[in-house]
Design an enzyme around this catalytic site. Structure first.
Site, PDB file in Angstrom:
ATOM      1  CE  LYS A 190      -1.915   2.386   3.332  1.00 27.34           C
ATOM      2  NZ  LYS A 190      -1.668   3.727   2.759  1.00 27.34           N
ATOM      3  CB  CYS A 297      13.027   8.418   8.251  1.00 27.24           C
ATOM      4  SG  CYS A 297      13.798   7.494   6.944  1.00 27.24           S
ATOM      5  CD  GLU A 390      10.595  11.906  12.338  1.00 27.74           C
ATOM      6  OE1 GLU A 390       9.565  11.322  12.719  1.00 27.74           O
ATOM      7  OE2 GLU A 390      11.399  11.404  11.542  1.00 27.74           O
TER       8      GLU A 390
HETATM    9  P1  NAI Z   1       2.049   7.578   8.896  1.00 27.54           P
HETATM   10  O1  NAI Z   1       2.979   6.767   9.681  1.00 27.54           O
HETATM   11  O2  NAI Z   1       0.684   7.790   9.433  1.00 27.54           O
HETATM   12  O3  NAI Z   1       1.875   6.971   7.421  1.00 27.54           O
HETATM   13  C1  NAI Z   1       2.744   6.084   6.809  1.00 27.54           C
HETATM   14  C2  NAI Z   1       1.944   4.994   6.103  1.00 27.54           C
HETATM   15  O4  NAI Z   1       1.241   4.215   7.057  1.00 27.54           O
HETATM   16  C3  NAI Z   1       0.894   5.491   5.134  1.00 27.54           C
HETATM   17  O5  NAI Z   1       0.850   4.611   4.040  1.00 27.54           O
HETATM   18  C4  NAI Z   1      -0.396   5.394   5.941  1.00 27.54           C
HETATM   19  O6  NAI Z   1      -1.533   5.242   5.141  1.00 27.54           O
HETATM   20  C5  NAI Z   1      -0.143   4.146   6.736  1.00 27.54           C
HETATM   21  N1  NAI Z   1      -0.875   4.023   7.987  1.00 27.54           N
HETATM   22  C6  NAI Z   1      -1.356   4.998   8.788  1.00 27.54           C
HETATM   23  N2  NAI Z   1      -1.945   4.466   9.875  1.00 27.54           N
HETATM   24  C7  NAI Z   1      -1.828   3.130   9.771  1.00 27.54           C
HETATM   25  C8  NAI Z   1      -2.224   2.030  10.586  1.00 27.54           C
HETATM   26  N3  NAI Z   1      -2.850   2.212  11.746  1.00 27.54           N
HETATM   27  N4  NAI Z   1      -1.926   0.778  10.175  1.00 27.54           N
HETATM   28  C9  NAI Z   1      -1.269   0.578   9.025  1.00 27.54           C
HETATM   29  N5  NAI Z   1      -0.888   1.575   8.220  1.00 27.54           N
HETATM   30  C10 NAI Z   1      -1.153   2.836   8.577  1.00 27.54           C
HETATM   31  O7  NAI Z   1       2.707   8.957   8.620  1.00 27.54           O
HETATM   32  P2  NAI Z   1       1.955  10.332   8.269  1.00 27.54           P
HETATM   33  O8  NAI Z   1       0.745  10.535   9.097  1.00 27.54           O
HETATM   34  O9  NAI Z   1       1.772  10.359   6.832  1.00 27.54           O
HETATM   35  O10 NAI Z   1       3.039  11.369   8.752  1.00 27.54           O
HETATM   36  C11 NAI Z   1       3.071  11.775  10.125  1.00 27.54           C
HETATM   37  C12 NAI Z   1       4.468  11.811  10.658  1.00 27.54           C
HETATM   38  O11 NAI Z   1       5.085  10.548  10.488  1.00 27.54           O
HETATM   39  C13 NAI Z   1       5.400  12.751   9.939  1.00 27.54           C
HETATM   40  O12 NAI Z   1       5.288  14.038  10.413  1.00 27.54           O
HETATM   41  C14 NAI Z   1       6.729  12.154  10.248  1.00 27.54           C
HETATM   42  O13 NAI Z   1       7.166  12.579  11.504  1.00 27.54           O
HETATM   43  C15 NAI Z   1       6.455  10.679  10.293  1.00 27.54           C
HETATM   44  N6  NAI Z   1       6.835   9.994   9.054  1.00 27.54           N
HETATM   45  C16 NAI Z   1       7.995   9.295   9.043  1.00 27.54           C
HETATM   46  C17 NAI Z   1       8.410   8.668   7.888  1.00 27.54           C
HETATM   47  C18 NAI Z   1       9.681   7.916   7.833  1.00 27.54           C
HETATM   48  O14 NAI Z   1      10.192   7.709   6.745  1.00 27.54           O
HETATM   49  N7  NAI Z   1      10.203   7.454   8.919  1.00 27.54           N
HETATM   50  C19 NAI Z   1       7.649   8.778   6.659  1.00 27.54           C
HETATM   51  C20 NAI Z   1       6.405   9.470   6.780  1.00 27.54           C
HETATM   52  C21 NAI Z   1       6.044  10.068   7.948  1.00 27.54           C
END
Ligand code: NAI
Length: 768
Positions: A190, A297, A390
């Site tokens: 996804k 990240c 972060e």
């Molecule tokens: P997120 O962690 O919510 O989203 C990442 C992925 O997980 C997306 O595909 C989303 O649809 C999916 N997702 C969300 N909730 C889920 C659940 N309960 N179970 C399974 N999949 C789920 O990140 P978001 O809300 O887009 O960004 C928020 C914060 O997350 C950012 O401000 C940043 O701090 C962090 N982030 C970190 C990343 C990294 O590469 N470590 C990448 C993106 C966001």
């Protein structure tokens, strides 16, 4: 503007990239997409918009994956998997190679589509995201080819559910799909709801190269769809995203037997020593924190500058910030593009606006819309909110330091541990600091380097597992020989009388001393005929705390040489051999089975791990830049192990020896029904130069002790080889500090060594 004026200002004219072909591609799908399941696109269902964040315009309508969609995708992947795994490595390699070639052929389209959907500068998608994604498929074509010869004991896991974020949409897809396919798995992936387009174009590529249907399935949607994938009938979940969602996924998968890797957030230190090449270090920072608008990240988001050069460095940095160009990401001259979404922009703006500490400097102004100016906040204390949280935006926070020892403290003062950068012209200093930094990656005089040959991933709350390199493959394989979980081994019972005039209760072993249990309870252990053999202490939560404290206090063990650890393990073996008859008799009394073979196997295990102590080396990865990545094996830290019930001595000695041979400290919980061999071992350890606190021995109920061990924030990993089913309790309790957990039985030596180490990739300049 005439030529003279251009020479005077040296300003860049606009150099827009043509979005036409990408728009045409969207049009061929009527700007409306279903999912890619079983080799074909489904009819669009309930839809949502994906937007160009730079302009706020809708690019396409995307389907929200329902339970039915996820089930269909998982079923297709399940059906395709055995056949895919049965192909020879060569055949799978050819598919991966074909995908890489096709990505290369369409790289411009991918780059433009990525920039449209994500808002990142076209320079980055064109020169970094898309080429690295291709490189990942090429490199993993090689791994597919080599699997049979190099990983003969490993098998695919099955179906992998993969959930990825929006910051590197195609690259994260490549990191997930390439190793999975190479190792014979099939996938349901996804993409993030903000950036699904390149994943859908990738699906089309899969169909074009004739990838067997069902091998790659793409289901779009938001977090709710992600949750469904996590809960579906998949064998592995691979997630990249926020630490909070990572935690929820850990909880949701606890006890399910699903393999899990989490690549989460970071607050990576960027350390500049006073002898650094300051101009290069400033250029590095541009990449560290303004690459992809800081939505990375591993962004070097925490600048630590040595005091003597701080003012000079900040002045240079501010001048460079003023030169950064912010605007239309499709313009080839742009350095800073759009923030992914107004929601994220609001988060960044609020975090900065609510901060009143330090001094803020912003370049800019940023254009109207979803843009945020490059920002520097200096003079923060290490505990300030913005130094710890972060931000995931183009905001750099900074403080100064005086000594190398101080900067190590400050750098490690974070709950994360993904990456770190060190700038100094002194190689001794750089290589002295690198091992002391608690992080999965260290870049020396460079930053944000990534390659398929070098593992990527963190420690602490940055998650676990590696992506890329040989080490990344183990997350997509399991041992070929699958051993069924044993039935729970029950203790023998008796009438309660010890029958001995001198009552003896085995104590616990904590910090190199025998210690009474905190609760003051003990339990009689009986032999097969109901004879009382002796009492053991029943440890409780407080005893776990004491043992962990002792193990934490023995940090010096992790710095000892492999040679020294080998000597000590040989010495343990020597002392055990001197008492082998006594141990064999003890085993016979406890289990009713002849014990000498187990004693001999235990001696051999001590020799085996002593042998590995100074031979389980890392690697040097050749990466296609001017440098090498030193993949160093480091100890995990403090490992809690619940030992094999059926093999009271061997089942204790093996994990203990593996853990301490690799430089870890261990809190060992002895076999629950047959603990007396482990308690006898205390005397052997006491006389064998094992430093106090390196091995701690507890006895008692596995079911009661496991959750406390797993919940303890100073324990870095919990292993269970117990016959009590503990996966659910351990994995649920482990979410606090996201510690590594390993539920296994009859682990091989190779698996033990792998679990006892963490790979840190240290990138150093090398060659021309
Ligand atoms: P997120 O962690 O919510 O989203 C990442 C992925 O997980 C997306 O595909 C989303 O649809 C999916 N997702 C969300 N909730 C889920 C659940 N309960 N179970 C399974 N999949 C789920 O990140 P978001 O809300 O887009 O960004 C928020 C914060 O997350 C950012 O401000 C940043 O701090 C962090 N982030 C970190 C990343 C990294 O590469 N470590 C990448 C993106 C966001």
């Amino acid at each position: 503007m005439n030529v003279k004026e251009i020479f005077d200002t040296m300003d860049y004219g606009p150099a827009p990239e043509d979005a036409g072909p990408a728009m045409d591609w969207l049009d061929t799908h009527n700007r409306k997409f279903g999912h890619f399941i079983d080799g074909a696109f489904t009819k669009p269902g309930k839809i949502f918009d994906t937007q160009n964040p730079a302009r706020g315009e809708v690019l396409a309508k995307i389907s929200q994956g329902t339970q039915k969609d996820v089930d269909a995708a998982v079923a297709a992947a399940r059906k395709a998997q055995p056949k895919w795994a049965k192909l020879s490595g060569f055949e799978r390699a050819r598919y991966l190679y074909a995908i890489a070639r096709a990505l290369q052929k369409h790289s411009r389209l991918f780059a433009v589509l990525e920039t449209l959907d994500n808002g990142k500068p076209i320079r980055e998608s064109r020169d970094i995201d898309i080429p690295l994604a291709q490189r990942h498929f090429y490199h993993h074509a090689g791994f597919a080819q080599l699997m049979a010869s190099e990983l003969p004991d490993r098998a695919p896991l099955g179906v992998c559910g993969q959930v990825i974020p929006w910051n590197f949409p195609l690259l994260m897809l490549a990191w997930k799909i390439a190793p999975a396919l190479a190792m014979g798995n099939t996938v349901v992936l996804k993409p993030a709801e903000y950036t699904p387009l390149t994943a859908l174009l990738f699906a089309e590529i899969c169909a074009k190269v004739g990838l067997p249907k069902g091998v790659v399935n793409i289901v779009t949607g938001d977090g709710a769809t992600g949750e469904r994938i996590v809960e579906a009938d998949v064998d592995k979940v691979a997630f990249t995203g926020s630490t909070s969602v990572g935690r929820r996924i850990r909880e949701a998968t606890a006890g399910s037997g699903k393999s899990l890797t989490l690549e989460l957030g970071g607050k990576s230190p960027y350390i500049v020593f006073d002898d650094a090449d300051l101009d290069s270090a400033v250029e590095g920072l541009v990449d560290a924190i303004w690459f992809n608008q800081g939505q990375v990240c591993c962004a070097g988001s925490r600048l630590l500058v040595q005091e003597g050069i701080a003012e000079t460095f900040y002045a240079k940095l501010k001048a460079r910030m003023d030169g950064l160009r912010i605007g239309d990401p499709l313009d080839k001259c742009i350095d800073i593009g759009a923030i992914i979404d107004p929601v994220q922009l609001e988060t960044i703006s609020a975090l900065v606006a609510n901060n009143s500490d330090g001094e803020i400097y912003q370049a800019g102004p940023a254009p109207a819309g979803c843009f945020y100016p490059p920002t520097l906040i200096t003079g923060l204390t290490t505990s300030a909110k913005l130094m710890q949280e972060e931000i995931f935006g183009p905001v750099l926070v900074s403080t100064t330091f005086r000594t190398p020892a101080e900067v190590v403290e400050v750098a490690n003062n974070t709950r994360y541990g993904l990456a770190a950068t060190v700038w100094t012209e002194n190689i001794n200093l750089a290589l002295d600091i690198a091992p002391k930094l608690v992080s999965g990656i260290v870049w020396i005089n460079a930053t944000n380097l990534m390659d398929a040959a070098a593992g990527f991933g963190g420690v602490r709350e940055s998650g676990f597992g590696r992506e890329g390199g040989w080490e990344g493959l183990s997350s997509y394989t399991k041992p070929k020989k699958q051993i069924k979980a044993p039935a729970q081994v029950k203790p023998f019972t008796g009438d309660g009388a010890s029958g001995s005039p001198i009552d003896r209760t085995a104590k616990l072993y904590i910090g190199g001393k025998q210690a009474r249990p905190d609760g003051g309870y003990s339990q009689m252990i009986y032999g097969p005929k109901g004879h009382a053999l002796g009492e053991v202490s029943l440890a409780n939560r407080k005893d776990i705390r004491n043992a962990v404290e002792a193990a934490q206090g023995a940090k010096g063990w992790s710095k000892t040489t492999g040679h020294l650890r080998a000597q000590i393990l040989y010495y343990v073996a020597e002392n055990l051999a001197a008492r082998q008859d006594e141990f064999a008799a003890r085993l016979k009394n406890m289990t009713g089975k002849s014990g000498m073979a187990e004693v001999q196997a235990s001696l051999e295990a001590l020799f085996t791990f002593a042998a590995w102590a100074d031979k389980y080396d890392g690697q040097v990865h050749g990466v296609p830049i001017r440098g090498v990545a030193l993949a160093m094996k480091e100890p995990v830290g403090v490992i809690g192990a619940l030992c094999d019930d059926a093999a009271p001595l061997l089942g204790f000695v093996k994990p203990m020896a593996a853990a301490i041979a690799m430089g870890n400290r261990a809190v060992m919980v002895a076999s629950e029904p047959f603990p007396l061999a482990a308690t006898d071992l205390m005397q052997v350890l006491e006389t064998s130069d094992v430093l106090a606190g390196v091995v701690n021995i507890l006895t008692g109920s596995h079911g009661e002790l496991a959750p406390h061990l797993a919940a303890h924030n100073d324990v870095d990993a919990v292993w269970s080889i117990s016959s009590t089913p503990l996966a659910n309790q351990i994995e649920t309790a482990s979410t606090g500090n996201l510690k590594r957990t390993w539920i296994t039985n009859e682990p091989s030596d190779a698996d033990l060594l792998r679990a006892a180490t963490e790979v840190k990739n240290i990138w150093v300049p090398y060659g021309e």
